[in-house]
Write a protein that holds these residues in place. Structure first.
Motif, short mmCIF file in Angstrom:
data_model
loop_
_atom_site.label_atom_id
_atom_site.label_comp_id
_atom_site.label_asym_id
_atom_site.label_seq_id
_atom_site.Cartn_x
_atom_site.Cartn_y
_atom_site.Cartn_z
N THR A 234 0.86 -1.17 0.00
CA THR A 234 0.00 0.00 0.00
C THR A 234 0.90 1.22 0.00
OG1 THR A 234 -0.11 0.10 2.40
CG2 THR A 234 -1.88 -1.09 1.31
N VAL A 236 0.82 5.37 0.63
CA VAL A 236 0.05 6.52 1.10
C VAL A 236 0.76 7.77 0.60
CG1 VAL A 236 -0.87 7.75 3.10
CG2 VAL A 236 -0.64 5.25 3.17
N ARG A 260 -5.14 12.92 1.86
CA ARG A 260 -4.33 11.70 1.82
C ARG A 260 -4.98 10.64 0.94
NH1 ARG A 260 -1.18 9.57 6.96
NH2 ARG A 260 0.12 11.38 7.28
N THR A 262 -4.69 6.55 -0.16
CA THR A 262 -4.07 5.24 0.07
C THR A 262 -4.29 4.39 -1.17
OG1 THR A 262 -4.53 5.39 2.42
CG2 THR A 262 -4.03 3.21 1.56
N THR A 264 -3.71 0.71 -3.07
CA THR A 264 -3.36 -0.70 -2.88
C THR A 264 -2.88 -1.27 -4.21
OG1 THR A 264 -5.12 -0.84 -1.24
CG2 THR A 264 -4.22 -2.93 -2.03
#
Ligand SMILES: Nc1ncnc2c1ncn2[C@@H]1O[C@H](COP(=O)(O)OP(=O)(O)O)[C@@H](O)[C@H]1O
Ligand SMILES: [Mg+2]
Length: 311
Positions: A234, A236, A260, A262, A264
Motif C-alpha cells: 500500500t 500513502v 491523503r 491510500t 493498494t
C-alpha cells in the motif's frame, strides 16, 4: 572463520526394513558465530532429529554435524553449548533457583559470580518471585523460562534451543526475544528451531527451511522480506489531483481521506507504475508498506511448492 554449527550432508534413517523412516535426507548448511539462526519447518520436518544428531543423542546414518569445527561424536564439541530440549521434564521438587544452581556448577565461573548472574537472569525473565517456588507448580511458560535459564547457565558460547517459545504467552515471547538480542550483542550464537515463523522472523538473521527431511532454503531474513515487498504494497501519499487519481485507478485501487490517498497495489509492476505517477505529478509519498504476503505465507509457499513437487 570456523562455523559455529556445520551440518554436512546429514542423513538420518530411523528403524530399518519396512519400518525405515528417512527423517533427514542429506542436509547441509552452516551457522556462523554471532548469528541468530532460525531452523524452520512444519511438525515432523526433521528439526529435532537434526538437533539430536548435533548433540550426539543420535548417530547420523550418513554425513556429519560439527560444533565449532569439532565432530559431534567428540564430547569436547558440547563444551560451549547450552541446550533447551523440545520436551523436558524437571525434578518438580526443586525450586527454580535451586535447579539453576545445580546446572550452573557445570560452568567455569566462580560461585559468587554465578549467583549474581542467576539472580540477574531470573529478574530479567520476571521470575524473581517464582524462583523460590517448586517447579511442579509452574505454568508451561514459567517452566519454559526456567529451561531457558538452565541453557544459559554456565555462560555457553552457543545456544541450541528446540522450539524455545512454545507454550509462552505473547508477553513472555517478547521478553525472550529481547533476551536473545542481548545475548547476540554479547557475541553468542543462537540456533533455534520453530514451526512458527512469526516467532523468529523479527530476531533471526538467517533461516533454514526444512520439510520432509529436506533443506528447501537458507535465506537471510532481510532477503525474504525484500521478496515479499515485490508482491504488493500500500502506498500513502498526499495530493489530490483528480487526473493523477484517475491514472492510478487504471492499475490499482485508491481510497481518499481528505488530502491523503491510500493506494493498494497488487504486484510489483503496479507498485512501480503508481510510484512513478505520484513522483511525476509532484505528490508527496508518505508511506510504502508491503502487504499481501507475510513471511509466513512465503514459508508456506515454499513448503507447499515442495509438496506439489512430491505429488
Ligand atoms: N525415534 C523415532 N523413530 C521413528 N521415527 C521418528 C523418531 N523420531 C522422529 N521420527 C520421525 O522423524 C520425522 C522427523 O521428526 P522430528 O525430527 O521430531 O521433526 P520436527 O522436530 O521437525 O517436528 C517425523 O516423521 C517423525 O515421526
Ligand atoms: Mg521437534
Amino acid at each position: 572463520m570456523t562455523a559455529a554449527i556445520t551440518f554436512d550432508n546429514l542423513s538420518k534413517v530411523y528403524g530399518r526394513g519396512r519400518n525405515a523412516k528417512s527423517a533427514l535426507k542429506g542436509i547441509s548448511f552452516e551457522v556462523q558465530p554471532g548469528e541468530i539462526f532460525g531452523f524452520l519447518g512444519p511438525n515432523g520436518a526433521g528439526k529435532t532429529t537434526a538437533i539430536h544428531v548435533l548433540l550426539d543423542f543420535l548417530f547420523p546414518t550418513a554425513g556429519r554435524a560439527l560444533i565449532f569445527g569439532i565432530d559431534s561424536s567428540d564430547p569436547q564439541a558440547r563444551r560451549n553449548v547450552g541446550f533447551l530440549p523440545e520436551v523436558f521434564a524437571f525434578d518438580g521438587f526443586l525450586t527454580g533457583r535451586r535447579f539453576l544452581k545445580l546446572f550452573d556448577r557445570f560452568g567455569d565461573k566462580r560461585r559468587i559470580e554465578r549467583a549474581g548472574l542467576i539472580a540477574e537472569l531470573l529478574q530479567f525473565l520476571d521470575m524473581s518471585d517464582a524462583a523460590d517456588i517448586r517447579i511442579k507448580r509452574y505454568s508451561k511458560g514459567m517452566t519454559q523460562k526456567i529451561g531457558l535459564a538452565q541453557a544459559l547457565a554456565g555462560d555457553p558460547k552457543l545456544l541450541v534451543l528446540d522450539e524455545p517459545t512454545s507454550g509462552m504467552d505473547p508477553v513472555a515471547k517478547a521478553k525472550i526475544k529481547q533476551l536473545f538480542l542481548k545475548l547476540k550483542s554479547e557475541g553468542k550464537t543462537i540456533f533455534l528451531s520453530s514451526h512458527i515463523l512469526a516467532d523468529i522472523e523479527d530476531i533471526a538473521d538467517r533461516v533454514a527451511i526444512i520439510h520432509h527431511g529436506e533443506l528447501l532454503a537458507v535465506d537471510r531474513i532481510s532477503e525474504l522480506q525484500a521478496g515479499r515487498a515485490s508482491e504488493g504494497c500500500t502506498i500513502v501519499f498526499s495530493g489530490d489531483s483528480p487526473q493523477l487519481i484517475n491514472e492510478i485507478n487504471t492499475r490499482a485501487e485508491t481510497e481518499q481521506d481528505d488530502s491523503r490517498v491510500t493506494v493498494t497495489c497488487r504486484d510489483r509492476a503496479s507498485k512501480e507504475f503508481v510510484l512513478q505517477k505520484i513522483m511525476a505529478s509532484g505528490g508527496d509519498i508518505i508511506k510504502v508498506t508491503p502487504v499481501g504476503s507475510s513471511l509466513t505465507s512465503h514459508f508456506l509457499k515454499i513448503v507447499s511448492q515442495e509438496k506439489l513437487a512430491d505429488d
